[in-house]
Scaffold this active site. Structure first.
Site, PDB file in Angstrom:
ATOM      1  N   CYS A   1       0.585   3.375   3.238  1.00 29.08           N
ATOM      2  CA  CYS A   1       1.274   2.734   4.381  1.00 29.08           C
ATOM      3  C   CYS A   1       2.779   2.992   4.255  1.00 29.08           C
ATOM      4  O   CYS A   1       3.454   3.239   5.261  1.00 29.08           O
ATOM      5  CB  CYS A   1       0.980   1.241   4.429  1.00 29.08           C
ATOM      6  SG  CYS A   1      -0.654   0.822   5.095  1.00 29.08           S
TER       7      CYS A   1
ATOM      8  N   HIS B   1      -6.161   3.154   0.428  1.00 24.30           N
ATOM      9  CA  HIS B   1      -5.957   3.373   1.861  1.00 24.30           C
ATOM     10  C   HIS B   1      -6.824   4.607   2.144  1.00 24.30           C
ATOM     11  O   HIS B   1      -6.573   5.677   1.563  1.00 24.30           O
ATOM     12  CB  HIS B   1      -4.475   3.629   2.160  1.00 24.30           C
ATOM     13  CG  HIS B   1      -4.143   3.860   3.607  1.00 24.30           C
ATOM     14  ND1 HIS B   1      -3.165   3.129   4.271  1.00 24.30           N
ATOM     15  CD2 HIS B   1      -4.646   4.729   4.515  1.00 24.30           C
ATOM     16  CE1 HIS B   1      -3.088   3.557   5.536  1.00 24.30           C
ATOM     17  NE2 HIS B   1      -3.980   4.534   5.696  1.00 24.30           N
TER      18      HIS B   1
ATOM     19  N   CYS C   1       0.840  -1.196   0.000  1.00 31.77           N
ATOM     20  CA  CYS C   1       0.000   0.000   0.000  1.00 31.77           C
ATOM     21  C   CYS C   1       0.877   1.247   0.000  1.00 31.77           C
ATOM     22  O   CYS C   1       1.721   1.434   0.882  1.00 31.77           O
ATOM     23  CB  CYS C   1      -0.912  -0.020   1.228  1.00 31.77           C
ATOM     24  SG  CYS C   1      -1.790   1.525   1.474  1.00 31.77           S
TER      25      CYS C   1
ATOM     26  N   GLY D   1     -14.000   7.621  -8.009  1.00 34.72           N
ATOM     27  CA  GLY D   1     -12.696   8.093  -8.482  1.00 34.72           C
ATOM     28  C   GLY D   1     -11.551   7.766  -7.545  1.00 34.72           C
ATOM     29  O   GLY D   1     -10.489   8.392  -7.615  1.00 34.72           O
TER      30      GLY D   1
ATOM     31  N   HIS E   1      -8.525   7.881   2.719  1.00 38.49           N
ATOM     32  CA  HIS E   1      -7.917   9.204   2.862  1.00 38.49           C
ATOM     33  C   HIS E   1      -8.959  10.287   2.679  1.00 38.49           C
ATOM     34  O   HIS E   1      -9.940  10.112   1.944  1.00 38.49           O
ATOM     35  CB  HIS E   1      -6.761   9.391   1.871  1.00 38.49           C
ATOM     36  CG  HIS E   1      -7.115   9.089   0.451  1.00 38.49           C
ATOM     37  ND1 HIS E   1      -7.167   7.805  -0.036  1.00 38.49           N
ATOM     38  CD2 HIS E   1      -7.441   9.900  -0.578  1.00 38.49           C
ATOM     39  CE1 HIS E   1      -7.515   7.837  -1.309  1.00 38.49           C
ATOM     40  NE2 HIS E   1      -7.694   9.106  -1.665  1.00 38.49           N
TER      41      HIS E   1
HETATM   42  P1  5GP Z   1      -8.001   9.410  -4.753  1.00 34.21           P
HETATM   43  O1  5GP Z   1      -8.001   9.596  -6.242  1.00 34.21           O
HETATM   44  O2  5GP Z   1      -7.787   7.958  -4.393  1.00 34.21           O
HETATM   45  O3  5GP Z   1      -9.179  10.005  -4.046  1.00 34.21           O
HETATM   46  O4  5GP Z   1      -6.784  10.241  -4.194  1.00 34.21           O
HETATM   47  C1  5GP Z   1      -5.472   9.794  -4.236  1.00 34.21           C
HETATM   48  C2  5GP Z   1      -4.613  11.038  -4.178  1.00 34.21           C
HETATM   49  O5  5GP Z   1      -3.293  10.651  -3.876  1.00 34.21           O
HETATM   50  C3  5GP Z   1      -4.561  11.806  -5.502  1.00 34.21           C
HETATM   51  O6  5GP Z   1      -5.046  13.132  -5.303  1.00 34.21           O
HETATM   52  C4  5GP Z   1      -3.081  11.785  -5.881  1.00 34.21           C
HETATM   53  O7  5GP Z   1      -2.638  13.007  -6.439  1.00 34.21           O
HETATM   54  C5  5GP Z   1      -2.397  11.478  -4.560  1.00 34.21           C
HETATM   55  N1  5GP Z   1      -1.158  10.736  -4.688  1.00 34.21           N
HETATM   56  C6  5GP Z   1      -0.971   9.600  -5.441  1.00 34.21           C
HETATM   57  N2  5GP Z   1       0.292   9.160  -5.283  1.00 34.21           N
HETATM   58  C7  5GP Z   1       0.899  10.018  -4.422  1.00 34.21           C
HETATM   59  C8  5GP Z   1       2.217  10.083  -3.870  1.00 34.21           C
HETATM   60  O8  5GP Z   1       3.104   9.251  -4.134  1.00 34.21           O
HETATM   61  N3  5GP Z   1       2.501  11.124  -3.025  1.00 34.21           N
HETATM   62  C9  5GP Z   1       1.549  12.050  -2.708  1.00 34.21           C
HETATM   63  N4  5GP Z   1       1.942  13.024  -1.858  1.00 34.21           N
HETATM   64  N5  5GP Z   1       0.305  12.012  -3.200  1.00 34.21           N
HETATM   65  C10 5GP Z   1      -0.024  11.015  -4.040  1.00 34.21           C
HETATM   66 ZN    ZN Z   2      -2.369   1.324   3.681  1.00 29.36          ZN
END
Ligand code: 5GP
Ligand code: ZN
Length: 114
Positions: free
Chosen positions: A7, A98, A4, A93, A100
């Site tokens: 994590c 994990h 993950c 989306g 967030h």
């Molecule tokens: P989701 O699309 O799952 O709601 O949000 C995942 C978020 O994680 C996205 O806004 C993306 O820009 C962010 N993200 C993905 N990989 C990384 C990373 O390696 N570092 C950081 N700081 N953010 C990440």
């Molecule tokens: Zn995790």
């Protein structure tokens, strides 16, 4: 052992720009910011999404929102306003599985009727 990304960020195995940490919660800057300020708040215990947390240990939600409260009170965000978003599953989306919470602010946000 699950593989993950978040994590790994908590453990420092993947670098991030940390903005907040306490016993239970870790927060860092989103790598692709969708607003002038864009942070991700996560619990140190792995879970997949908000329904997963609600079923297994809803007290973790209070810990995450307590951290958001402390963080936004300590800077201008509480005063100027902000948005909290959690994406779930494919239609929501979600790309990182994990749980967030996106905390967005620093400017007037569009969408959701704004
Ligand atoms: P989701 O699309 O799952 O709601 O949000 C995942 C978020 O994680 C996205 O806004 C993306 O820009 C962010 N993200 C993905 N990989 C990384 C990373 O390696 N570092 C950081 N700081 N953010 C990440
Ligand atoms: Zn995790």
């Amino acid at each position: 052992m699950i593989d993950c990304l978040f994590c790994k960020i908590i453990k420092g195995e993947v670098p991030s720009e940390k903005v907040y940490e306490d016993e239970h919660v870790f927060a860092f800057k989103d790598i692709y910011p969708m607003a002038k300020e864009h942070y991700l708040f996560i619990h140190k215990e792995h879970s997949e999404n908000v329904n997963d947390i609600s079923r297994n240990d809803p007290s973790q939600l209070a810990q995450i929102f307590g951290a958001i409260e402390a963080f936004t009170k300590s800077n201008k965000l509480e005063e100027s306003g902000f948005r909290v978003v959690s994406n779930i599953g494919e239609n929501g989306g979600q790309t990182v599985f994990h749980t967030h919470f996106h905390v967005l602010g620093g400017e007037k946000l569009k969408g959701f009727g704004a």
